[in-house]
Design a protein around this motif. Structure first.
Motif, mmCIF file in Angstrom:
data_model
loop_
_atom_site.group_PDB
_atom_site.id
_atom_site.type_symbol
_atom_site.label_atom_id
_atom_site.label_comp_id
_atom_site.label_asym_id
_atom_site.label_seq_id
_atom_site.Cartn_x
_atom_site.Cartn_y
_atom_site.Cartn_z
ATOM 1 N N PRO A 13 -5.019 7.295 8.092
ATOM 2 C CA PRO A 13 -4.974 8.439 9.008
ATOM 3 C C PRO A 13 -6.186 9.355 8.878
ATOM 4 N N ILE A 14 -6.406 10.135 9.936
ATOM 5 C CA ILE A 14 -7.558 11.028 10.027
ATOM 6 C C ILE A 14 -7.569 12.057 8.897
ATOM 7 N N GLN A 15 -6.428 12.278 8.247
ATOM 8 C CA GLN A 15 -6.386 13.229 7.126
ATOM 9 C C GLN A 15 -7.352 12.820 6.004
ATOM 10 N N GLN A 16 -7.565 11.520 5.826
ATOM 11 C CA GLN A 16 -8.518 11.057 4.813
ATOM 12 C C GLN A 16 -9.925 11.546 5.150
ATOM 13 N N TYR A 28 -10.626 7.825 1.166
ATOM 14 C CA TYR A 28 -11.475 8.625 0.287
ATOM 15 C C TYR A 28 -10.679 9.347 -0.791
ATOM 16 N N SER A 29 -9.348 9.326 -0.671
ATOM 17 C CA SER A 29 -8.468 9.907 -1.688
ATOM 18 C C SER A 29 -7.340 8.922 -1.942
ATOM 19 N N LEU A 30 -7.292 8.330 -3.139
ATOM 20 C CA LEU A 30 -6.206 7.407 -3.466
ATOM 21 C C LEU A 30 -4.853 8.115 -3.546
ATOM 22 N N PRO A 31 -4.759 9.336 -4.079
ATOM 23 C CA PRO A 31 -3.449 9.999 -4.065
ATOM 24 C C PRO A 31 -2.876 10.163 -2.658
ATOM 25 N N MET A 32 -3.739 10.365 -1.671
ATOM 26 C CA MET A 32 -3.252 10.526 -0.298
ATOM 27 C C MET A 32 -2.655 9.243 0.255
ATOM 28 N N MET A 33 -3.027 8.093 -0.316
ATOM 29 C CA MET A 33 -2.477 6.819 0.170
ATOM 30 C C MET A 33 -0.977 6.735 -0.021
ATOM 31 N N PHE A 34 -0.449 7.479 -0.992
ATOM 32 C CA PHE A 34 0.990 7.448 -1.259
ATOM 33 C C PHE A 34 1.765 8.363 -0.302
ATOM 34 N N LYS A 35 1.032 9.170 0.494
ATOM 35 C CA LYS A 35 1.694 10.148 1.360
ATOM 36 C C LYS A 35 1.439 9.894 2.839
ATOM 37 N N TRP A 36 0.286 9.322 3.181
ATOM 38 C CA TRP A 36 -0.117 9.198 4.567
ATOM 39 C C TRP A 36 -0.378 7.731 4.909
ATOM 40 N N GLY A 37 -0.118 7.366 6.161
ATOM 41 C CA GLY A 37 -0.395 6.005 6.622
ATOM 42 C C GLY A 37 0.870 5.179 6.732
ATOM 43 N N ASP A 38 0.726 3.975 7.287
ATOM 44 C CA ASP A 38 1.907 3.137 7.529
ATOM 45 C C ASP A 38 2.329 2.312 6.317
ATOM 46 N N ILE A 39 1.478 2.188 5.296
ATOM 47 C CA ILE A 39 1.855 1.380 4.134
ATOM 48 C C ILE A 39 3.000 2.014 3.338
ATOM 49 N N PRO A 40 2.945 3.321 3.010
ATOM 50 C CA PRO A 40 4.047 3.896 2.224
ATOM 51 C C PRO A 40 5.329 4.128 3.010
ATOM 52 N N GLU A 41 5.374 3.702 4.273
ATOM 53 C CA GLU A 41 6.587 3.898 5.077
ATOM 54 C C GLU A 41 7.704 2.925 4.714
ATOM 55 N N THR A 42 7.381 1.837 3.981
ATOM 56 C CA THR A 42 8.394 0.846 3.624
ATOM 57 C C THR A 42 8.474 0.697 2.102
ATOM 58 N N PRO A 43 9.626 0.289 1.575
ATOM 59 C CA PRO A 43 9.729 0.062 0.130
ATOM 60 C C PRO A 43 8.744 -0.990 -0.360
ATOM 61 N N GLU A 44 8.541 -2.041 0.453
ATOM 62 C CA GLU A 44 7.601 -3.089 0.058
ATOM 63 C C GLU A 44 6.182 -2.541 -0.018
ATOM 64 N N GLY A 45 5.833 -1.693 0.946
ATOM 65 C CA GLY A 45 4.499 -1.104 0.946
ATOM 66 C C GLY A 45 4.274 -0.217 -0.254
ATOM 67 N N ARG A 46 5.286 0.577 -0.600
ATOM 68 C CA ARG A 46 5.160 1.468 -1.766
ATOM 69 C C ARG A 46 5.080 0.667 -3.059
ATOM 70 N N ALA A 47 5.850 -0.427 -3.126
ATOM 71 C CA ALA A 47 5.796 -1.273 -4.321
ATOM 72 C C ALA A 47 4.424 -1.928 -4.452
ATOM 73 N N PHE A 48 3.863 -2.343 -3.330
ATOM 74 C CA PHE A 48 2.529 -2.944 -3.347
ATOM 75 C C PHE A 48 1.490 -1.948 -3.827
ATOM 76 N N GLN A 49 1.562 -0.726 -3.326
ATOM 77 C CA GLN A 49 0.604 0.294 -3.762
ATOM 78 C C GLN A 49 0.716 0.574 -5.255
ATOM 79 N N SER A 50 1.948 0.641 -5.745
ATOM 80 C CA SER A 50 2.127 0.939 -7.169
ATOM 81 C C SER A 50 1.615 -0.191 -8.044
ATOM 82 N N ARG A 51 1.521 -1.405 -7.469
ATOM 83 C CA ARG A 51 1.038 -2.542 -8.236
ATOM 84 C C ARG A 51 -0.487 -2.633 -8.243
ATOM 85 N N ILE A 52 -1.141 -2.181 -7.174
ATOM 86 C CA ILE A 52 -2.583 -2.416 -7.055
ATOM 87 C C ILE A 52 -3.437 -1.188 -7.330
ATOM 88 N N LEU A 53 -2.863 0.021 -7.206
ATOM 89 C CA LEU A 53 -3.658 1.235 -7.370
ATOM 90 C C LEU A 53 -3.534 1.779 -8.793
#
Length: 631
Positions: A577-580, A517-542
């Motif tokens: 995560p439940i924070q969303q 429900y918050s796209l900015p929170m995707m960069f801080k919470w969850g298992d995707i931003p835990e890896t460089p590949e995940g962060r690169a993917f987010q920066s490409r699609i969001l």
């Protein structure tokens, strides 16, 4: 080439209090969410044993059975919330498999699956060091008991793995951040395919002596790629998947020396969803497509297995056929027949006798005649793009003025809805609801261009595709425009809240399930931003800027939500995560628009897994839907 289009069967489920009863309205809710009795079946090379994965409440077991009398030979159980999957026969006596922790019904996650090896009687079990990082390529031909495996640590590595000891020998490295290798039929290393620049660029490399030569490079997700799959029987020509500008990829046989090429298979609408091979796993016999109904394009008419595959497909005209594996002498074939109303049954076909023998059923308590038909649909979006999807109508009700749920799939990129038995769809149809599923732009399966047009447009153009779908179906008269709700999980949960932000008057209610429900929170919470590949993917699609991210987030636009809201989440969700959930709940309450109902389960993750939790959830979902879609 022989093209065989599989026709569809039907689906049903149970009916709301205000509507005429459907054929499946008497099916208990629990029957839709009881776990499958068996999830996979694989045959030993000599055809003497079967490896079967068996879900049991909070775990998935593995059993090896003797084919002749179904006697149990070995059994494996790794404990609570641990699920055995991806079983591979190394020899007739030894198997390898993965054990994964399940964090929700939509996701196997954290930690990454561990890799184990064992003899089929349970002896000589080992936990393979670093096995959770290995991807298995296949057996080493000249060394029984050994496998080719690959993994990426700063660059791509290829190893030989001894499954008796767990020891590995490094065979090759490729200048890629991450990727894999292609070997020819004599186990020579010939190609490497992977990514660089934290996943931003995809490369295909050819092995020339001790050097690597780049033969293709493209931006990840963009068009213009050549991906080698393996070698044809002549060990000279190579199977490539080729796309020039992001259109659906075609299977091409290419001679690396002359560059002469022959198109073997192509579907202009959808990507290949898989392929069928013989025992050697090298020769491609058929390409599988899901252009509406599943179909096969048989591309090796000279192979002795091809007419057998064609015959098996024809023998199940109202089902799709999924081929698993073939014995070493190619006499025995394990396959599964399933449909939109039938969860599926496993069979073994004997070429010598010409007989298919029943093995196991997925959910034998499901009665196909009580399920509801799922039919492919397509419509034209406002910008002229053709969009595909599926419509499931309640079994036994007239297709006119029905209440409807727009059920949005998760992902969103690389994922699509298909013609399968889906308990969530079936249970809603059983209660009298039409169910519309849309493979909106950004979805997988329709080519890279189609998928990439959804990048950075989660809350804009992708939502417009959903809006256009609702307007199309209500315009057909099948659905009452004043009795439509939207529901989805993961990205679908995001869409369930973002669509009412964008179209405040289109829906009568909305249900967000483990949603973002918050796209900015995707960069801080969850298992995707835990890896460089995940962060690169987010920066490409969001969306690139925080202002754009907020504009495309329901939690920052609750003032535009004017319909009743229901929210569902699991406290142990690691993907979303439940924070969303907490953030959106707080913003709705601050705006004086608290959700009408909320369901939070402390022990659930990304999608509810427990049967009783699902029964409780859908009991409340139907109360909510019935209130807001009654005539």
């Amino acid at each position: 080439m022989i093209r065989i289009l599989l026709t569809a069967l039907a689906l049903v489920v149970a009916a709301p209090v205000f509507a005429a009863k459907t054929a499946g309205s008497d099916v208990p809710l629990a029957d839709f969410f009881r776990h499958a009795e068996f999830t996979s079946v694989s045959l030993s090379p000599d055809g003497q044993h079967l490896a079967v994965t068996v879900p049991e409440d909070d775990r998935t077991l593995l059993a090896v059975l003797r084919v002749g009398d179904k006697k149990l030979v070995g059994k494996w159980d790794y404990g609570t919330n641990l699920h055995i999957q991806n079983v591979l026969w190394v020899t007739n006596e030894r198997i390898v498999f993965r054990v994964a922790y399940k964090t929700g019904s939509f996701d196997f996650r954290s930690p990454a699956p561990d890799l184990y090896a064992s003899n089929i009687d349970g002896s000589r079990r080992i936990d393979i060091p670093n096995g959770n990082t290995y991807q298995i390529l296949g057996r080493v031909q000249a060394e029984p008991g050994k496998l080719w495996v690959q993994r990426s640590i700063d660059q791509a590595y290829l190893f030989r793995l001894d499954t008796m000891t767990g020891r590995v020998i490094t065979e090759a490295m490729a200048p890629l951040d991450g990727g894999g290798f292609v070997l020819d039929r004599e186990d020579n290393i010939r190609y490497a395919v992977g990514v660089v620049n934290n996943g931003r660029t995809q490369r295909t490399l050819r092995r020339d002596g001790d050097q690597w030569t780049m033969i293709n490079e493209t931006e990840s997700g963009a068009g213009g790629f050549r991906t080698p799959l393996g070698f044809l029987p002549d060990n000279k020509r190579v199977y490539f998947l080729v796309s020039d500008k992001g259109e659906t990829s075609r299977l091409v046989a290419i001679d690396p020396e002359t560059q002469a090429s022959t198109v073997l298979s192509h579907n202009e609408t959808v990507e290949p969803s898989g392929w069928v091979t013989g025992h050697d796993e090298s020769t491609l016999l058929a390409m599988r497509y899901e252009d509406g109904f599943p179909s096969y394009d048989l591309i090796a008419p000279e192979h002795p297995l091809t007419p057998v595959l064609a015959g098996l497909i024809a023998a199940f005209p109202d089902h799709a056929v999924q081929f698993f594996n073939v014995s070493e002498d190619e006499n025995l074939i394990v396959f599964r027949a399933y449909s939109d109303v039938d969860p599926g049954t496993f069979y073994m076909f004997n070429r010598e006798t010409g007989q298919a023998t029943y093995l196991l059923s997925n959910r034998q308590w499901i009665k196909p005649e009580k399920m509801a038909r799922m039919r492919p649909i397509k419509y034209t979006a406002r910008d002229g793009l053709e969009i595909h999807g599926y419509l499931t109508l309640p079994n036994g009700l007239e297709p006119e003025g029905l209440p409807m749920v727009l059920f949005v799939h998760g992902g969103p990129h690389g994922v699509r809805d298909g013609w399968v038995f889906d308990p969530h769809v079936q249970v809603m149809a059983s209660r009298g609801y039409a169910v519309l599923q849309v493979n909106y732009r950004g979805s997988g399966g329709y080519g890279r261009h189609f998928m990439s047009t959804g990048y950075r447009k989660w809350g804009t153009t992708m939502q417009d595709d959903l809006t256009d779908a609702v307007k199309w179906i209500t315009g057909e008269g099948i659905v009452d425009p004043d009795r439509v709700c939207i529901y989805g999980a993961s990205y679908g949960g995001y869409a369930a809240l973002m669509s009412p932000v964008r179209e405040p008057d289109l829906y009568q209610c909305t249900i967000g399930y483990v949603g973002v429900y918050s796209l900015p929170m995707m960069f801080k919470w969850g298992d995707i931003p835990e890896t460089p590949e995940g962060r690169a993917f987010q920066s490409r699609i969001l969306p690139e800027t925080e202002a754009e991210q907020r504009a495309q987030s329901a939690a920052y636009n609750v003032d535009r939500i004017r319909i009743p809201v229901m929210l569902v989440h699991g406290e142990k969700d690691q993907r979303v995560p439940i924070q969303q959930y907490n953030f959106l709940l707080r913003e709705l309450r601050k705006a004086g628009k608290p959700p009408e109902d909320t369901v939070v389960e402390k022990k659930e993750g990304h999608g509810f897994y427990d049967v009783q939790n699902n029964v409780n959830l859908y009991t409340r979902i139907f109360r909510f839907l019935d209130r807001h879609t009654a005539p």
